[in-house]
Design an enzyme around this catalytic site. Structure first.
Site, mmCIF file in Angstrom:
data_model
loop_
_atom_site.group_PDB
_atom_site.id
_atom_site.type_symbol
_atom_site.label_atom_id
_atom_site.label_comp_id
_atom_site.label_asym_id
_atom_site.label_seq_id
_atom_site.Cartn_x
_atom_site.Cartn_y
_atom_site.Cartn_z
ATOM 1 N N CYS A 108 98.922 -52.039 35.863
ATOM 2 C CA CYS A 108 98.198 -52.282 34.784
ATOM 3 C C CYS A 108 98.798 -53.512 33.857
ATOM 4 O O CYS A 108 98.491 -54.648 34.694
ATOM 5 C CB CYS A 108 98.270 -51.163 33.623
ATOM 6 S SG CYS A 108 96.636 -51.125 32.606
ATOM 7 N N HIS A 165 95.827 -47.094 36.739
ATOM 8 C CA HIS A 165 96.898 -46.224 36.562
ATOM 9 C C HIS A 165 97.229 -45.435 37.638
ATOM 10 O O HIS A 165 96.615 -44.213 37.492
ATOM 11 C CB HIS A 165 96.926 -45.470 35.296
ATOM 12 C CG HIS A 165 97.089 -46.455 34.130
ATOM 13 N ND1 HIS A 165 98.352 -46.750 33.417
ATOM 14 C CD2 HIS A 165 96.247 -47.053 33.356
ATOM 15 C CE1 HIS A 165 98.027 -47.467 32.602
ATOM 16 N NE2 HIS A 165 96.812 -47.964 32.199
ATOM 17 N N GLU A 205 99.512 -43.421 38.171
ATOM 18 C CA GLU A 205 100.244 -42.052 37.467
ATOM 19 C C GLU A 205 99.282 -41.306 37.026
ATOM 20 O O GLU A 205 99.624 -40.008 36.344
ATOM 21 C CB GLU A 205 101.341 -42.490 36.762
ATOM 22 C CG GLU A 205 101.174 -43.038 35.061
ATOM 23 C CD GLU A 205 100.444 -44.367 35.131
ATOM 24 O OE1 GLU A 205 100.178 -44.774 34.072
ATOM 25 O OE2 GLU A 205 100.156 -45.096 36.328
#
Length: 193
Positions: free
Chosen positions: A78, A170, A172
């Site tokens: 990011c 992202h 995650e």
């Protein structure tokens, strides 16, 4: 051991959990010696580009990251991806300059920020599903762009220059698919040598 750079900004706990879930050993650190002795560097980030660069400079971590840029796998996520480039229009600030390119505002008829799920477009067989984005700026570069996302213009989603990988979304927060992408990045990336 993977060093997750802790400079006071970012989604570091989520990244740490994701990396541990994948079976890797990782540590959150702002210690330059720990970063030097690591197997990989992960530079996360959420927030404003200029603030992030100021935090890296105040801690001296900018010099450490530049010094180590070619010595081990280096993954920016990011804002961390954007920091790897030469310059950002966000705050008119220079970045780390470890991948050539610039960070510019997203100019599209779609709402900005680019927020939510969007499909990756790539020739790489892994990179063909939805991932989670949240950003208002994107990278323009001559470095190899591995994946894009269509948001009224092609958004650079993953870039890889030798051992350096930038991931704009992202992983995650992108479920099991995002974890697969992060795992691939940690294992060497998306370009066959």
């Amino acid at each position: 051991m993977i060093a997750i750079v802790d400079y006071g900004l970012g989604n570091i706990k989520n990244i740490e959990r994701a990396i541990h879930h994948l079976g890797f050993e990782a540590v959150l650190t702002d210690d330059s010696e720990v970063i030097r002795s690591s197997s990989h560097i992960v530079l996360p980030g959420v927030g404003h580009f200029k603030d992030a660069m100021q935090a890296l400079k105040q801690s001296g971590l900018d010099k450490v990251l530049i010094e180590l840029q070619n010595s081990k796998p280096f993954i920016g996520i990011c804002l961390g991806m954007q920091l790897m480039f030469d310059h950002s229009a966000e705050g008119d600030s220079n970045g780390l300059g470890i991948i050539p390119g610039k960070v510019v505002p997203i100019k599209t008829t779609y709402p900005v920020p680019h927020l939510g799920w969007n499909n990756l477009e790539s020739e790489h067989p892994l990179l063909n599903q939805d991932v989670y984005f949240i950003h208002s700026y994107y990278v323009q570069t001559e470095a190899p762009i591995i994946a894009t996302a269509d948001y009224g213009l092609p958004i650079t989603a993953i870039v890889q220059a030798q051992n350096k990988i930038g991931i704009q979304f992202h992983p995650e927060k992108s479920g099991d698919y995002g974890l697969e992408i992060l795992n691939q990045a940690l294992k060497g990336g998306f370009i066959d040598d």
